[in-house]
Design a protein around this motif. Structure first.
Motif, PDB file in Angstrom:
ATOM      1  N   GLU A 146     -34.140  60.307   3.528  1.00 21.00           N
ATOM      2  CA  GLU A 146     -32.843  59.732   3.173  1.00 21.00           C
ATOM      3  C   GLU A 146     -32.747  58.236   3.468  1.00 21.00           C
ATOM      4  N   ASP A 147     -33.767  57.670   4.080  1.00 19.45           N
ATOM      5  CA  ASP A 147     -33.816  56.219   4.265  1.00 19.45           C
ATOM      6  C   ASP A 147     -34.365  55.516   3.024  1.00 19.45           C
ATOM      7  N   THR A 148     -34.828  56.285   2.066  1.00 16.42           N
ATOM      8  CA  THR A 148     -35.355  55.712   0.836  1.00 16.42           C
ATOM      9  C   THR A 148     -34.275  54.925   0.118  1.00 16.42           C
ATOM     10  N   ALA A 149     -34.564  53.659  -0.162  1.00 16.55           N
ATOM     11  CA  ALA A 149     -33.590  52.769  -0.795  1.00 16.55           C
ATOM     12  C   ALA A 149     -34.233  51.411  -1.028  1.00 16.55           C
ATOM     13  N   VAL A 150     -33.530  50.597  -1.775  1.00 17.16           N
ATOM     14  CA  VAL A 150     -33.883  49.184  -1.848  1.00 17.16           C
ATOM     15  C   VAL A 150     -33.116  48.481  -0.732  1.00 17.16           C
ATOM     16  N   TYR A 151     -33.837  47.752   0.092  1.00 10.87           N
ATOM     17  CA  TYR A 151     -33.251  47.061   1.228  1.00 10.87           C
ATOM     18  C   TYR A 151     -33.097  45.572   0.909  1.00 10.87           C
ATOM     19  N   TYR A 152     -31.922  45.040   1.229  1.00 10.54           N
ATOM     20  CA  TYR A 152     -31.601  43.638   0.963  1.00 10.54           C
ATOM     21  C   TYR A 152     -31.205  42.952   2.265  1.00 10.54           C
ATOM     22  N   CYS A 153     -31.634  41.714   2.435  1.00 13.76           N
ATOM     23  CA  CYS A 153     -31.137  40.949   3.565  1.00 13.76           C
ATOM     24  C   CYS A 153     -30.012  40.027   3.086  1.00 13.76           C
ATOM     25  N   LYS A 154     -29.107  39.758   3.980  1.00 13.68           N
ATOM     26  CA  LYS A 154     -27.948  38.920   3.688  1.00 13.68           C
ATOM     27  C   LYS A 154     -27.754  37.949   4.838  1.00 13.68           C
ATOM     28  N   ALA A 155     -27.371  36.735   4.497  1.00 11.52           N
ATOM     29  CA  ALA A 155     -27.150  35.721   5.523  1.00 11.52           C
ATOM     30  C   ALA A 155     -25.770  35.091   5.357  1.00 11.52           C
ATOM     31  N   GLU A 156     -25.146  34.791   6.484  1.00 12.54           N
ATOM     32  CA  GLU A 156     -23.857  34.099   6.512  1.00 12.54           C
ATOM     33  C   GLU A 156     -24.060  32.751   7.179  1.00 12.54           C
ATOM     34  N   ASP A 157     -23.873  31.687   6.423  1.00 10.80           N
ATOM     35  CA  ASP A 157     -24.074  30.333   6.921  1.00 10.80           C
ATOM     36  C   ASP A 157     -22.713  29.651   7.023  1.00 10.80           C
ATOM     37  N   VAL A 164     -36.970  35.818   5.668  1.00 11.18           N
ATOM     38  CA  VAL A 164     -37.061  34.434   6.123  1.00 11.18           C
ATOM     39  C   VAL A 164     -36.175  33.555   5.261  1.00 11.18           C
ATOM     40  N   ALA A 165     -35.356  32.750   5.909  1.00 10.68           N
ATOM     41  CA  ALA A 165     -34.455  31.840   5.210  1.00 10.68           C
ATOM     42  C   ALA A 165     -35.066  30.453   5.129  1.00 10.68           C
ATOM     43  N   SER A 166     -34.863  29.794   3.999  1.00  7.44           N
ATOM     44  CA  SER A 166     -35.341  28.431   3.827  1.00  7.44           C
ATOM     45  C   SER A 166     -34.310  27.641   3.036  1.00  7.44           C
ATOM     46  N   GLY A 167     -34.450  26.328   3.090  1.00  7.21           N
ATOM     47  CA  GLY A 167     -33.507  25.476   2.389  1.00  7.21           C
ATOM     48  C   GLY A 167     -32.583  24.767   3.364  1.00  7.21           C
ATOM     49  N   MET A 168     -31.480  24.260   2.832  1.00 10.73           N
ATOM     50  CA  MET A 168     -30.542  23.500   3.650  1.00 10.73           C
ATOM     51  C   MET A 168     -29.578  24.431   4.362  1.00 10.73           C
ATOM     52  N   ILE A 169     -29.942  24.792   5.578  1.00 13.72           N
ATOM     53  CA  ILE A 169     -29.148  25.710   6.388  1.00 13.72           C
ATOM     54  C   ILE A 169     -28.291  24.908   7.355  1.00 13.72           C
ATOM     55  N   PHE A 170     -27.023  25.238   7.431  1.00 17.65           N
ATOM     56  CA  PHE A 170     -26.146  24.537   8.359  1.00 17.65           C
ATOM     57  C   PHE A 170     -26.219  25.193   9.732  1.00 17.65           C
ATOM     58  N   ASN A 171     -25.637  26.360   9.821  1.00 18.47           N
ATOM     59  CA  ASN A 171     -25.554  27.062  11.091  1.00 18.47           C
ATOM     60  C   ASN A 171     -25.447  28.553  10.777  1.00 18.47           C
ATOM     61  N   MET A 172     -26.609  29.200  10.775  1.00 13.00           N
ATOM     62  CA  MET A 172     -26.618  30.607  10.413  1.00 13.00           C
ATOM     63  C   MET A 172     -25.840  31.421  11.451  1.00 13.00           C
ATOM     64  N   ASN A 173     -24.800  32.061  11.009  1.00 13.13           N
ATOM     65  CA  ASN A 173     -23.896  32.762  11.912  1.00 13.13           C
ATOM     66  C   ASN A 173     -24.254  34.233  12.078  1.00 13.13           C
ATOM     67  N   GLU A 174     -24.701  34.837  10.993  1.00 14.54           N
ATOM     68  CA  GLU A 174     -24.999  36.261  11.037  1.00 14.54           C
ATOM     69  C   GLU A 174     -25.998  36.589   9.943  1.00 14.54           C
ATOM     70  N   MET A 175     -26.893  37.532  10.248  1.00 13.92           N
ATOM     71  CA  MET A 175     -27.821  38.034   9.243  1.00 13.92           C
ATOM     72  C   MET A 175     -27.813  39.547   9.310  1.00 13.92           C
ATOM     73  N   GLY A 176     -28.086  40.156   8.191  1.00 18.65           N
ATOM     74  CA  GLY A 176     -28.039  41.613   8.175  1.00 18.65           C
ATOM     75  C   GLY A 176     -28.913  42.209   7.098  1.00 18.65           C
ATOM     76  N   TRP A 177     -29.104  43.511   7.221  1.00 20.10           N
ATOM     77  CA  TRP A 177     -29.832  44.294   6.226  1.00 20.10           C
ATOM     78  C   TRP A 177     -28.894  45.315   5.610  1.00 20.10           C
ATOM     79  N   TYR A 178     -28.923  45.396   4.298  1.00 20.87           N
ATOM     80  CA  TYR A 178     -28.182  46.384   3.544  1.00 20.87           C
ATOM     81  C   TYR A 178     -29.189  47.228   2.769  1.00 20.87           C
ATOM     82  N   ARG A 179     -28.736  48.372   2.308  1.00 18.02           N
ATOM     83  CA  ARG A 179     -29.606  49.185   1.459  1.00 18.02           C
ATOM     84  C   ARG A 179     -28.779  49.860   0.379  1.00 18.02           C
ATOM     85  N   GLN A 180     -29.461  50.145  -0.700  1.00 20.89           N
ATOM     86  CA  GLN A 180     -28.823  50.842  -1.806  1.00 20.89           C
ATOM     87  C   GLN A 180     -29.780  51.883  -2.351  1.00 20.89           C
ATOM     88  N   ALA A 181     -29.370  53.126  -2.228  1.00 19.10           N
ATOM     89  CA  ALA A 181     -30.148  54.235  -2.760  1.00 19.10           C
ATOM     90  C   ALA A 181     -29.688  54.523  -4.182  1.00 19.10           C
TER      91      ALA A 181
END
Length: 119
Positions: free
Chosen positions: A87-98, A22-39
């Motif tokens: 093999e899906d075991t990892a730390v998952y991170y979300c990323k947003a492009e505003d 969930v994104a919060s704060g001063m958001i202009f126009n969220m263009n893309e969101m994604g999930w990354y992972r790092q094992a």
């Protein structure tokens, strides 16, 4: 902008989990969101992404098992993970492009959430 990720945990192979961001704060126009992972010992990789037009992209290893979705005008993004494998075991991170009104791009990362797939 702050991204709050949640939903990780321990699950058995074949199980399911849903990650939320969930994104919060001063958001202009969220263009893309994604999930990354790092094992452990590996580079961070893109797992799935979604644009504000609903275009999705998945890494080959999760196609057919994971589904990304967004809600609330791209202020939240979810990753439904089914048929989980060790093999899906990892730390998952979300990323947003505003994007601001002048066309400036801003990138934000959430804190990681650990997904462990193990019997």
């Amino acid at each position: 902008v702050q991204l709050q990720a949640s939903g990780g945990g321990l699950v058995q192979p074949g199980g399911s989990l849903t990650l939320s961001c969930v994104a919060s704060g001063m958001i202009f126009n969220m263009n893309e969101m994604g999930w990354y992972r790092q094992a452990p010992g590996k580079e961070r990789e893109l797992v799935a992404s979604i644009t504000r037009r609903g275009v999705t992209k998945y890494v080959d290893s999760v196609k057919g098992r994971f589904t990304i979705s967004s809600h609330n005008y791209m202020k939240s993004v979810y990753l439904q993970m089914n048929s989980l494998k060790p093999e899906d075991t990892a730390v998952y991170y979300c990323k947003a492009e505003d994007v601001d009104y002048g066309g400036g791009y801003y990138y934000y990362w959430g804190q990681g959430t650990l997904v462990t797939v193990s019997s």
